[in-house]
Design a protein around this motif. Structure first.
Motif, PDB file in Angstrom:
ATOM      1  N   VAL A 150      33.370   4.603 -26.603  1.00 35.83           N
ATOM      2  CA  VAL A 150      33.788   4.447 -25.197  1.00 35.83           C
ATOM      3  C   VAL A 150      34.468   3.091 -24.964  1.00 35.83           C
ATOM      4  O   VAL A 150      33.904   2.041 -25.277  1.00 35.83           O
ATOM      5  CB  VAL A 150      32.581   4.608 -24.244  1.00 35.83           C
ATOM      6  N   HIS A 151      35.683   3.140 -24.428  1.00 36.30           N
ATOM      7  CA  HIS A 151      36.434   1.922 -24.108  1.00 36.30           C
ATOM      8  C   HIS A 151      36.600   1.834 -22.599  1.00 36.30           C
ATOM      9  O   HIS A 151      37.229   2.707 -21.992  1.00 36.30           O
ATOM     10  CB  HIS A 151      37.816   1.947 -24.777  1.00 36.30           C
ATOM     11  N   GLU A 152      36.037   0.800 -22.011  1.00 36.01           N
ATOM     12  CA  GLU A 152      36.103   0.630 -20.550  1.00 36.01           C
ATOM     13  C   GLU A 152      37.418  -0.045 -20.172  1.00 36.01           C
ATOM     14  O   GLU A 152      37.761  -1.095 -20.713  1.00 36.01           O
ATOM     15  CB  GLU A 152      34.941  -0.259 -20.068  1.00 36.01           C
ATOM     16  N   ILE A 153      38.138   0.574 -19.245  1.00 31.60           N
ATOM     17  CA  ILE A 153      39.410  -0.003 -18.803  1.00 31.60           C
ATOM     18  C   ILE A 153      39.445  -0.038 -17.276  1.00 31.60           C
ATOM     19  O   ILE A 153      39.095   0.949 -16.616  1.00 31.60           O
ATOM     20  CB  ILE A 153      40.593   0.811 -19.378  1.00 31.60           C
ATOM     21  N   ASP A 154      39.867  -1.192 -16.743  1.00 32.82           N
ATOM     22  CA  ASP A 154      39.953  -1.333 -15.290  1.00 32.82           C
ATOM     23  C   ASP A 154      41.145  -0.515 -14.780  1.00 32.82           C
ATOM     24  O   ASP A 154      42.283  -0.745 -15.188  1.00 32.82           O
ATOM     25  CB  ASP A 154      40.135  -2.825 -14.948  1.00 32.82           C
ATOM     26  N   ALA A 155      40.830   0.452 -13.922  1.00 29.80           N
ATOM     27  CA  ALA A 155      41.863   1.385 -13.451  1.00 29.80           C
ATOM     28  C   ALA A 155      42.753   0.783 -12.371  1.00 29.80           C
ATOM     29  O   ALA A 155      43.782   1.358 -12.016  1.00 29.80           O
ATOM     30  CB  ALA A 155      41.192   2.647 -12.913  1.00 29.80           C
ATOM     31  N   ILE A 156      42.343  -0.355 -11.837  1.00 30.40           N
ATOM     32  CA  ILE A 156      43.135  -0.962 -10.764  1.00 30.40           C
ATOM     33  C   ILE A 156      44.113  -1.959 -11.379  1.00 30.40           C
ATOM     34  O   ILE A 156      43.717  -2.860 -12.113  1.00 30.40           O
ATOM     35  CB  ILE A 156      42.214  -1.664  -9.726  1.00 30.40           C
ATOM     36  N   GLY A 157      45.389  -1.753 -11.088  1.00 29.30           N
ATOM     37  CA  GLY A 157      46.428  -2.616 -11.648  1.00 29.30           C
ATOM     38  C   GLY A 157      47.721  -1.837 -11.618  1.00 29.30           C
ATOM     39  O   GLY A 157      47.733  -0.669 -11.204  1.00 29.30           O
ATOM     40  N   THR A 158      48.799  -2.464 -12.064  1.00 30.63           N
ATOM     41  CA  THR A 158      50.066  -1.722 -12.069  1.00 30.63           C
ATOM     42  C   THR A 158      49.999  -0.653 -13.162  1.00 30.63           C
ATOM     43  O   THR A 158      49.185  -0.746 -14.089  1.00 30.63           O
ATOM     44  CB  THR A 158      51.260  -2.654 -12.372  1.00 30.63           C
ATOM     45  N   MET A 159      50.868   0.334 -13.029  1.00 28.54           N
ATOM     46  CA  MET A 159      50.931   1.403 -14.025  1.00 28.54           C
ATOM     47  C   MET A 159      51.141   0.803 -15.418  1.00 28.54           C
ATOM     48  O   MET A 159      50.526   1.221 -16.393  1.00 28.54           O
ATOM     49  CB  MET A 159      52.128   2.296 -13.694  1.00 28.54           C
ATOM     50  N   ALA A 160      52.036  -0.204 -15.464  1.00 30.78           N
ATOM     51  CA  ALA A 160      52.383  -0.810 -16.758  1.00 30.78           C
ATOM     52  C   ALA A 160      51.209  -1.582 -17.338  1.00 30.78           C
ATOM     53  O   ALA A 160      50.940  -1.502 -18.547  1.00 30.78           O
ATOM     54  CB  ALA A 160      53.595  -1.725 -16.603  1.00 30.78           C
ATOM     55  N   SER A 161      50.479  -2.334 -16.492  1.00 27.92           N
ATOM     56  CA  SER A 161      49.385  -3.139 -17.060  1.00 27.92           C
ATOM     57  C   SER A 161      48.226  -2.255 -17.503  1.00 27.92           C
ATOM     58  O   SER A 161      47.600  -2.521 -18.527  1.00 27.92           O
ATOM     59  CB  SER A 161      48.928  -4.233 -16.090  1.00 27.92           C
ATOM     60  N   VAL A 162      47.961  -1.172 -16.746  1.00 25.86           N
ATOM     61  CA  VAL A 162      46.897  -0.253 -17.189  1.00 25.86           C
ATOM     62  C   VAL A 162      47.338   0.433 -18.484  1.00 25.86           C
ATOM     63  O   VAL A 162      46.559   0.559 -19.438  1.00 25.86           O
ATOM     64  CB  VAL A 162      46.527   0.786 -16.089  1.00 25.86           C
ATOM     65  N   LEU A 163      48.625   0.829 -18.547  1.00 25.94           N
ATOM     66  CA  LEU A 163      49.141   1.480 -19.763  1.00 25.94           C
ATOM     67  C   LEU A 163      48.969   0.567 -20.978  1.00 25.94           C
ATOM     68  O   LEU A 163      48.617   1.015 -22.069  1.00 25.94           O
ATOM     69  CB  LEU A 163      50.622   1.861 -19.583  1.00 25.94           C
ATOM     70  N   CYS A 164      49.217  -0.717 -20.740  1.00 23.98           N
ATOM     71  CA  CYS A 164      49.092  -1.692 -21.822  1.00 23.98           C
ATOM     72  C   CYS A 164      47.665  -1.669 -22.387  1.00 23.98           C
ATOM     73  O   CYS A 164      47.463  -1.622 -23.610  1.00 23.98           O
ATOM     74  CB  CYS A 164      49.421  -3.063 -21.221  1.00 23.98           C
ATOM     75  N   SER A 165      46.674  -1.664 -21.481  1.00 20.00           N
ATOM     76  CA  SER A 165      45.268  -1.631 -21.929  1.00 20.00           C
ATOM     77  C   SER A 165      44.955  -0.316 -22.641  1.00 20.00           C
ATOM     78  O   SER A 165      44.241  -0.294 -23.650  1.00 20.00           O
ATOM     79  CB  SER A 165      44.308  -1.765 -20.744  1.00 20.00           C
ATOM     80  N   VAL A 166      45.485   0.788 -22.109  1.00 17.70           N
ATOM     81  CA  VAL A 166      45.225   2.101 -22.709  1.00 17.70           C
ATOM     82  C   VAL A 166      45.839   2.145 -24.114  1.00 17.70           C
ATOM     83  O   VAL A 166      45.207   2.603 -25.077  1.00 17.70           O
ATOM     84  CB  VAL A 166      45.783   3.244 -21.819  1.00 17.70           C
ATOM     85  N   LEU A 167      47.075   1.631 -24.232  1.00 18.46           N
ATOM     86  CA  LEU A 167      47.751   1.651 -25.537  1.00 18.46           C
ATOM     87  C   LEU A 167      47.007   0.819 -26.583  1.00 18.46           C
ATOM     88  O   LEU A 167      46.984   1.176 -27.767  1.00 18.46           O
ATOM     89  CB  LEU A 167      49.190   1.155 -25.399  1.00 18.46           C
TER      90      LEU A 167
END
Ligand code: AMP
Length: 202
Positions: free
Chosen positions: A172-189
């Motif tokens: 499980v990888h916790e990622i903060d869903a609040i942020g710009t589309m690009a910054s969240v994508l960066c964390s997901v990638l």
């Protein structure tokens, strides 16, 4: 379906941005994005399955597990047959499934979960606002009603969140869903790119 599909689960409450991030990932070669919500919404509204979906989704409720898994298997077989999904070379990004502990058990023989991206936000009201905004943009009838949205969030807490406990915590990888589309994508990638590279290297 001999080999289990190599899979990353996109996990999170309604409004967390699973669909948005899944769609972005799906544009990158090597990834196949599958959303059960999109699968259900693409059903012919007059068909038996379409009517069944509408009867649950209009109240913010989940479609029964067996129906969901059966439709999903059928959907995946079609994507493989038409050549849009190649399980041997692509990483499956599964968005919206499993949503109950029972679904996790039913789907276990069919997918190999290599990681779970948990998009979460402390600010629940921000998620409700997102859902409202999207409902207007996409003409979605379920999220247009406040009580349906609240029901969806309650069901998530009660039935879907416990699914996380089915899997090993190390996945499980916790990622903060609040942020710009690009910054969240960066964390997901940062999470999914190494997993996909490993799968591609086979
Ligand atoms: P979503 O677009 O993922 O928020 O899903 C919209 C609606 O589709 C949900 O409120 C449910 O009625 C139905 N749905 C999507 N995925 C599932 C699932 N895994 N199990 C049962 N119902 C689902």
């Amino acid at each position: 379906m001999a080999d289990r599909f190599k899979t990353v689960l996109l996990f999170g409450a309604p409004g967390a941005g699973k669909g948005t991030q899944g769609e972005l990932l799906g544009k990158i070669p090597g990834f196949f994005h599958m959303s059960t919500g999109d699968m259900f919404r693409s059903l012919d509204r007059d068909s038996e399955a379409g009517k069944k979906f509408e009867s649950f989704s209009s109240k913010g409720e989940l479609v029964p597990d067996e129906v969901t898994i059966e439709l999903w298997q059928d959907y995946m077989s079609k994507r493989i047959a038409e050549g849009s999904y190649d399980p041997s070379s692509m990483l499956l990004i599964l968005d919206g499934l499993p949503r109950t502990v029972n679904q996790a058990k039913l789907i276990e023989p069919l997918i190999e979960v290599l990681g779970i991206v948990h998009l979460s936000a402390k600010d629940k009201e921000a998620m409700v606002q997102r859902l409202r905004h999207r409902a207007m943009q996409q003409n979605r009838t379920d999220d247009a009603k406040e009580e349906v949205v609240r029901n969806r969030l309650d069901i998530y807490e009660r039935e879907t969140r416990p699914v996380l406990n089915v899997y090993d915590a190390s996945l499980v990888h916790e990622i903060d869903a609040i942020g710009t589309m690009a910054s969240v994508l960066c964390s997901v990638l940062n999470v999914v790119a190494p997993i996909q590279a490993h799968h591609a290297a086979g």
